[in-house]
Motif scaffolding. Sequence first.
Motif, PDB file in Angstrom:
ATOM      1  N   GLY A   1       0.039  -8.845  -4.083  1.00  0.00           N
ATOM      2  CA  GLY A   1       0.655  -7.576  -4.473  1.00  0.00           C
ATOM      3  C   GLY A   1      -0.161  -6.876  -5.547  1.00  0.00           C
ATOM      4  O   GLY A   1      -0.336  -5.652  -5.516  1.00  0.00           O
TER       5      GLY A   1
ATOM      6  N   VAL B   1       4.438  -1.429  -2.319  1.00  0.00           N
ATOM      7  CA  VAL B   1       3.786  -2.736  -2.503  1.00  0.00           C
ATOM      8  C   VAL B   1       4.767  -3.741  -3.076  1.00  0.00           C
ATOM      9  O   VAL B   1       4.907  -4.852  -2.563  1.00  0.00           O
ATOM     10  CB  VAL B   1       2.544  -2.605  -3.413  1.00  0.00           C
ATOM     11  CG1 VAL B   1       2.033  -3.972  -3.845  1.00  0.00           C
ATOM     12  CG2 VAL B   1       1.441  -1.824  -2.711  1.00  0.00           C
ATOM     13  N   TRP B   2       5.492  -3.368  -4.129  1.00  0.00           N
ATOM     14  CA  TRP B   2       6.367  -4.327  -4.780  1.00  0.00           C
ATOM     15  C   TRP B   2       7.671  -4.543  -4.037  1.00  0.00           C
ATOM     16  O   TRP B   2       8.294  -5.604  -4.175  1.00  0.00           O
ATOM     17  CB  TRP B   2       6.574  -3.967  -6.243  1.00  0.00           C
ATOM     18  CG  TRP B   2       5.296  -4.237  -6.972  1.00  0.00           C
ATOM     19  CD1 TRP B   2       4.486  -3.322  -7.554  1.00  0.00           C
ATOM     20  CD2 TRP B   2       4.637  -5.499  -7.101  1.00  0.00           C
ATOM     21  NE1 TRP B   2       3.363  -3.945  -8.056  1.00  0.00           N
ATOM     22  CE2 TRP B   2       3.437  -5.283  -7.793  1.00  0.00           C
ATOM     23  CE3 TRP B   2       4.939  -6.790  -6.695  1.00  0.00           C
ATOM     24  CZ2 TRP B   2       2.544  -6.308  -8.101  1.00  0.00           C
ATOM     25  CZ3 TRP B   2       4.045  -7.813  -7.005  1.00  0.00           C
ATOM     26  CH2 TRP B   2       2.864  -7.565  -7.702  1.00  0.00           C
TER      27      TRP B   2
ATOM     28  N   SER C   1       6.310  -7.002  -1.309  1.00  0.00           N
ATOM     29  CA  SER C   1       5.951  -8.266  -1.966  1.00  0.00           C
ATOM     30  C   SER C   1       7.194  -8.957  -2.525  1.00  0.00           C
ATOM     31  O   SER C   1       7.336 -10.180  -2.407  1.00  0.00           O
ATOM     32  CB  SER C   1       4.949  -8.021  -3.096  1.00  0.00           C
ATOM     33  OG  SER C   1       3.735  -7.542  -2.586  1.00  0.00           O
TER      34      SER C   1
ATOM     35  N   SER D   1      -0.412  -9.711   6.697  1.00  0.00           N
ATOM     36  CA  SER D   1      -0.677  -8.933   5.478  1.00  0.00           C
ATOM     37  C   SER D   1      -2.170  -8.774   5.228  1.00  0.00           C
ATOM     38  O   SER D   1      -2.575  -7.985   4.379  1.00  0.00           O
ATOM     39  CB  SER D   1       0.013  -9.571   4.272  1.00  0.00           C
ATOM     40  OG  SER D   1      -0.608 -10.795   3.929  1.00  0.00           O
TER      41      SER D   1
END
Length: 118
Positions: free
Chosen positions: A20, A34-35, A38, A71
Amino acid sequence: MRTLCSSTLIGEFFVIGFAGLVAMKDPDLSMATVWTVSGIAMFLCLVLCGLVTRPGGVVLGWALQIALIASGFVVPSMFFLGAIFAALWWASVHYGRKVDEAKARFAAQAGSSTPDAA
């Protein structure tokens, strides 16, 4: 099996977090995206630690391994790390089951060899 699989999942938790951080440097991705992704994957790792011995737990673990490899399209090094963790997951499941079977055999032998207290 639970100990080996949980150890693999905890390792993945940290790898996903570091991936991440790497993904944040991609200008096409927002920090929230992203977070969110993640964070969900990291949370799933923790939840699977408790579910691994339940029906469907190993299957969910395999789904996580596939997602980890996929990913790599965002963070290319994850193709390699995802494959490594998929191999570790296989080994954890395979050898964990063997250890569980050996423990059960040992417990059965120990139970049958003790004389009844009468």
